[in-house]
Design an enzyme around this catalytic site. Sequence first.
Site, short mmCIF file in Angstrom:
data_model
loop_
_atom_site.label_atom_id
_atom_site.label_comp_id
_atom_site.label_asym_id
_atom_site.label_seq_id
_atom_site.Cartn_x
_atom_site.Cartn_y
_atom_site.Cartn_z
N SER A 1 0.86 -1.20 0.00
CA SER A 1 0.00 0.00 0.00
C SER A 1 0.89 1.23 0.00
CB SER A 1 -0.86 -0.01 1.27
OG SER A 1 -1.29 1.29 1.61
N TYR B 1 -2.32 -0.19 10.18
CA TYR B 1 -2.32 -0.58 8.75
C TYR B 1 -0.99 -0.21 8.09
CZ TYR B 1 -4.08 -0.98 3.93
OH TYR B 1 -4.27 -1.33 2.61
N1 LIG Z 1 -8.86 -0.85 -1.95
C1 LIG Z 1 -7.82 -0.03 -1.83
O1 LIG Z 1 -7.91 1.20 -2.02
C2 LIG Z 1 -6.45 -0.61 -1.50
C3 LIG Z 1 -5.33 0.23 -1.64
C4 LIG Z 1 -4.04 -0.28 -1.34
C5 LIG Z 1 -3.92 -1.59 -0.92
N2 LIG Z 1 -5.03 -2.39 -0.79
C6 LIG Z 1 -4.82 -3.76 -0.35
O2 LIG Z 1 -5.34 -4.64 -1.33
C7 LIG Z 1 -5.71 -5.87 -0.72
C8 LIG Z 1 -7.13 -6.23 -1.13
O3 LIG Z 1 -8.00 -5.21 -0.66
P1 LIG Z 1 -9.45 -4.94 -1.27
O4 LIG Z 1 -9.60 -3.47 -1.36
O5 LIG Z 1 -9.69 -5.80 -2.45
O6 LIG Z 1 -10.34 -5.41 -0.01
P2 LIG Z 1 -11.68 -6.28 0.09
O7 LIG Z 1 -12.16 -6.05 1.48
O8 LIG Z 1 -12.59 -6.00 -1.05
O9 LIG Z 1 -11.15 -7.79 -0.06
C9 LIG Z 1 -10.34 -8.38 0.90
C10 LIG Z 1 -10.61 -9.87 0.91
O10 LIG Z 1 -9.71 -10.47 1.87
C11 LIG Z 1 -10.43 -11.40 2.66
N3 LIG Z 1 -9.77 -11.53 3.95
C12 LIG Z 1 -9.64 -10.57 4.92
N4 LIG Z 1 -9.00 -11.08 5.98
C13 LIG Z 1 -8.71 -12.37 5.69
C14 LIG Z 1 -8.06 -13.41 6.40
N5 LIG Z 1 -7.59 -13.25 7.64
N6 LIG Z 1 -7.92 -14.62 5.79
C15 LIG Z 1 -8.39 -14.82 4.53
N7 LIG Z 1 -9.05 -13.87 3.82
C16 LIG Z 1 -9.19 -12.66 4.40
C17 LIG Z 1 -11.83 -10.81 2.78
O11 LIG Z 1 -12.80 -11.81 3.12
C18 LIG Z 1 -12.03 -10.23 1.37
O12 LIG Z 1 -12.60 -11.19 0.49
C19 LIG Z 1 -5.53 -5.66 0.80
O13 LIG Z 1 -4.30 -6.20 1.20
C20 LIG Z 1 -5.51 -4.15 0.93
O14 LIG Z 1 -4.80 -3.73 2.07
C21 LIG Z 1 -6.28 -1.93 -1.06
#
Ligand SMILES: NC(=O)c1ccc[n+]([C@@H]2O[C@H](COP(=O)([O-])OP(=O)(O)OC[C@H]3O[C@@H](n4cnc5c(N)ncnc54)[C@H](O)[C@@H]3O)[C@@H](O)[C@H]2O)c1
Length: 262
Positions: free
Chosen positions: A140, A155
């Site tokens: 991130s 985070y």
């Molecule tokens: N959306 C953003 O703006 C953004 C920006 C930078 C980084 N990220 C990173 O991208 C990745 C995906 O995020 P997203 O936005 O798609 O989120 P999201 O919430 O849409 O999806 C996350 C998924 O991870 C699963 N999950 C969470 N904890 C878990 C665990 N302990 N074991 C197994 N599965 C688990 C959830 O059930 C969900 O299906 C994350 O690591 C997040 O930190 C997201």
Amino acid sequence: MTEAVVITGGGSGIGRAIALRVAKAGGSVAVLDRDLERAQDVERECWEAGSPRTLAVGGDVSSEDDVSGAFDRVAEAFGGVDGVVANAGIEVNGHIAELGLSTWRRVIDTNLTGTFLTVQAAARRMRSDDRGGSIVCVSSPSAFVGFAGGSNAAYGSSKGGVSALVRAAALDLAPDGIRVNGLVPGATDTPMLYFGLDGDEREAERRRLRTLAEAQIPLARMADPGEVANAAFWLLSRESSYVTGSHLVCDGGLMAKSANDF
Ligand SMILES: NC(=O)c1ccc[n+]([C@@H]2O[C@H](COP(=O)([O-])OP(=O)(O)OC[C@H]3O[C@@H](n4cnc5c(N)ncnc54)[C@H](O)[C@@H]3O)[C@@H](O)[C@H]2O)c1
């Protein structure tokens, strides 16, 4: 590297988009998610998108047994693993003076320990099969810069750890032909941004974020998860065969810009 790919947190958002990207390219896709129903929905979508073999596994990435058990099931179903995306993550915010230890631990356990366990299980499988591979860890911008809104200690620390782990693992695994890279998505329109909100609240938050993005992100919008998935796909593929220990920033210019006008 995209023949057989495991994606943690593949039941939603960025992970789901990566799963579909691999499926459309004809790769086998295993989705590991703590929400088995969502993993099964994405498995079905991957099958419909052209994946020859799909698997959905329920499990928590912070549990060593869940992660190693999932990789055993994938190896049995696919015969090996070429690519792994350590994507599962949560964001819980709190001011440093008020952040509870249990919240800190939950974020570190999921984002950092979950990534460690995923990379370790992937490395063990790839080394024993002696066929190399590509591992992508989703980091991130908060690994590199503080969020202007603050309250991001847990985070940001978890993602800073993920980015350090990328470099350490890349060095350990280079002799085995296993590449490890970080992917840095900027603000991406996924359910994570609307956690705990529904209906009108969710729409109001989406409007607020779109207005913010227009004003503050150089490309003037949030990313679609499919755009981030394309970047992940490149890191998984042989097109990036000389890239390891590195980060691919896919953030619309967010980190290139200081919030200050001087
Ligand atoms: N959306 C953003 O703006 C953004 C920006 C930078 C980084 N990220 C990173 O991208 C990745 C995906 O995020 P997203 O936005 O798609 O989120 P999201 O919430 O849409 O999806 C996350 C998924 O991870 C699963 N999950 C969470 N904890 C878990 C665990 N302990 N074991 C197994 N599965 C688990 C959830 O059930 C969900 O299906 C994350 O690591 C997040 O930190 C997201």
